[in-house]
Scaffold this active site. Structure first.
Site, mmCIF file in Angstrom:
data_model
loop_
_atom_site.group_PDB
_atom_site.id
_atom_site.type_symbol
_atom_site.label_atom_id
_atom_site.label_comp_id
_atom_site.label_asym_id
_atom_site.label_seq_id
_atom_site.Cartn_x
_atom_site.Cartn_y
_atom_site.Cartn_z
ATOM 1 N N GLY A 12 0.715 -1.421 0.075
ATOM 2 C CA GLY A 12 -0.054 -0.049 0.079
ATOM 3 C C GLY A 12 0.706 1.407 0.080
ATOM 4 O O GLY A 12 0.423 2.498 0.444
ATOM 5 N N ASN A 14 1.528 3.130 -2.448
ATOM 6 C CA ASN A 14 0.913 3.732 -3.625
ATOM 7 C C ASN A 14 -0.414 4.572 -2.912
ATOM 8 O O ASN A 14 -0.527 5.733 -2.907
ATOM 9 C CB ASN A 14 0.745 3.434 -4.922
ATOM 10 C CG ASN A 14 1.779 3.287 -5.850
ATOM 11 O OD1 ASN A 14 2.043 4.317 -6.281
ATOM 12 N ND2 ASN A 14 2.252 1.893 -5.922
ATOM 13 N N ASN A 108 -4.807 2.832 -13.458
ATOM 14 C CA ASN A 108 -3.750 1.765 -12.794
ATOM 15 C C ASN A 108 -2.459 2.453 -12.705
ATOM 16 O O ASN A 108 -2.146 3.486 -13.709
ATOM 17 C CB ASN A 108 -3.897 0.563 -13.536
ATOM 18 C CG ASN A 108 -2.890 -0.489 -13.008
ATOM 19 O OD1 ASN A 108 -3.039 -0.690 -11.834
ATOM 20 N ND2 ASN A 108 -2.052 -1.249 -13.861
ATOM 21 N N HIS A 110 1.514 1.309 -13.236
ATOM 22 C CA HIS A 110 2.080 0.316 -13.632
ATOM 23 C C HIS A 110 3.751 0.731 -13.637
ATOM 24 O O HIS A 110 4.100 1.810 -13.881
ATOM 25 C CB HIS A 110 1.814 -0.283 -15.139
ATOM 26 C CG HIS A 110 2.672 -1.116 -15.602
ATOM 27 N ND1 HIS A 110 2.490 -2.498 -15.116
ATOM 28 C CD2 HIS A 110 3.974 -1.608 -16.321
ATOM 29 C CE1 HIS A 110 3.322 -3.436 -16.007
ATOM 30 N NE2 HIS A 110 4.079 -2.733 -16.490
HETATM 31 C C1 GRF Z 1 4.209 -1.453 -7.075
HETATM 32 O O1 GRF Z 1 5.466 -1.546 -7.638
HETATM 33 C C2 GRF Z 1 3.028 -0.918 -7.955
HETATM 34 O O2 GRF Z 1 3.836 -0.369 -9.125
HETATM 35 C C3 GRF Z 1 2.774 -2.297 -8.487
HETATM 36 O O3 GRF Z 1 2.463 -2.804 -7.152
HETATM 37 C C4 GRF Z 1 3.716 -2.470 -6.471
HETATM 38 C C5 GRF Z 1 3.153 -2.628 -4.954
HETATM 39 O O4 GRF Z 1 2.633 -1.147 -4.719
HETATM 40 N N1 GRF Z 1 1.501 -1.785 -9.096
HETATM 41 P P1 GRF Z 1 2.239 -1.017 -3.200
HETATM 42 O O5 GRF Z 1 3.386 -0.674 -2.499
HETATM 43 O O6 GRF Z 1 1.370 -2.151 -2.849
HETATM 44 O O7 GRF Z 1 1.304 0.314 -3.599
#
Ligand code: GRF
Length: 208
Positions: A12, A14, A108, A110
């Site tokens: 999490g 992001n 999304n 990526h």
């Molecule tokens: C990140 O590398 C993101 O780019 C991908 O999932 C990974 C984990 O993201 N979509 P997060 O720390 O759970 O946000």
């Protein structure tokens, strides 16, 4: 006000970037109505709880099929008055019925510069491993609209990140998250919530 749901599967970071950007004003006109995870133990749910944001576990595997899963998901999103979905480290496919119901209202993040290093099988560390194997000097991250393909929807924002000769897949993932993902995802949400983008055919452009 844009009511969003953030879909997560893991750490999490992001999601945290989105929460922080709302709290410090880099994202305006936006409310996170819920954080939805397919995994009970996703640390992202702890992050939501720490900020008094509703967390829900909706695991596709617990439903008899796509039909029931889609119906449940759409019903939950309607009850929560969600208008827009943000996939932030979410590892499950969004059913076609949901993509249709939220046409051009799902984005999304990526961890590469689409159309490079994306598509089926390209997620998490695997992306960065392939980047290092190929020997490219520049990688980065992309925010795009979700359509029925995998990483094929219209691109909203991208940010480039240099690959270092001594990078491991872990060090590269960390830098792409810190330097690219955690800035372009909040920026994309802010732009959408404030009507700052439009479509020109398949392309997404910033309104003048
Ligand atoms: C990140 O590398 C993101 O780019 C991908 O999932 C990974 C984990 O993201 N979509 P997060 O720390 O759970 O946000």
């Amino acid at each position: 006000m844009l009511n969003i749901a953030v879909f997560v599967s893991g750490g999490g970071t992001n999601l945290q970037a989105i929460i922080d950007a709302i709290e410090d004003g880099r994202i305006t006109n936006t409310t996170i109505k819920a954080v939805i995870s397919d995994k009970e133990d996703a640390y992202a749910l702890i992050r939501a709880k720490n900020h008094n944001i509703l967390g829900k576990v909706i695991n596709p595997k617990t439903y008899s099929g796509q039909e029931e899963y889609s119906h449940t998901l759409l019903k939950e999103l309607e009850e929560l008055e969600v208008q827009f979905i943000v996939l932030a480290g979410y590892l499950k496919i969004i059913p076609e019925q949901v993509v249709q119901a939220f046409n051009n209202r799902i984005i999304n993040i990526h961890p590469s510069l689409i159309p490079a290093f994306c598509g089926d099988g390209f997620y998490g560390l695997k992306v960065h491993e392939e980047v290092l194997n190929r020997g490219v000097k520049i990688t980065g991250a992309t925010v795009h609209f979700v359509d029925n393909g995998t990483d094929t929807g219209p691109i909203i924002l991208q940010k480039a990140v240099e690959v270092h000769d001594d990078d491991t897949k872990e060090s590269l993932q960390k830098r792409v998250m810190e330097e690219a993902e955690w800035s372009i995802l909040p920026r994309a949400i802010h732009m959408i919530a404030n009507d700052q983008i439009e479509f020109r055919g398949f392309k997404v452009i910033k309104k003048g």
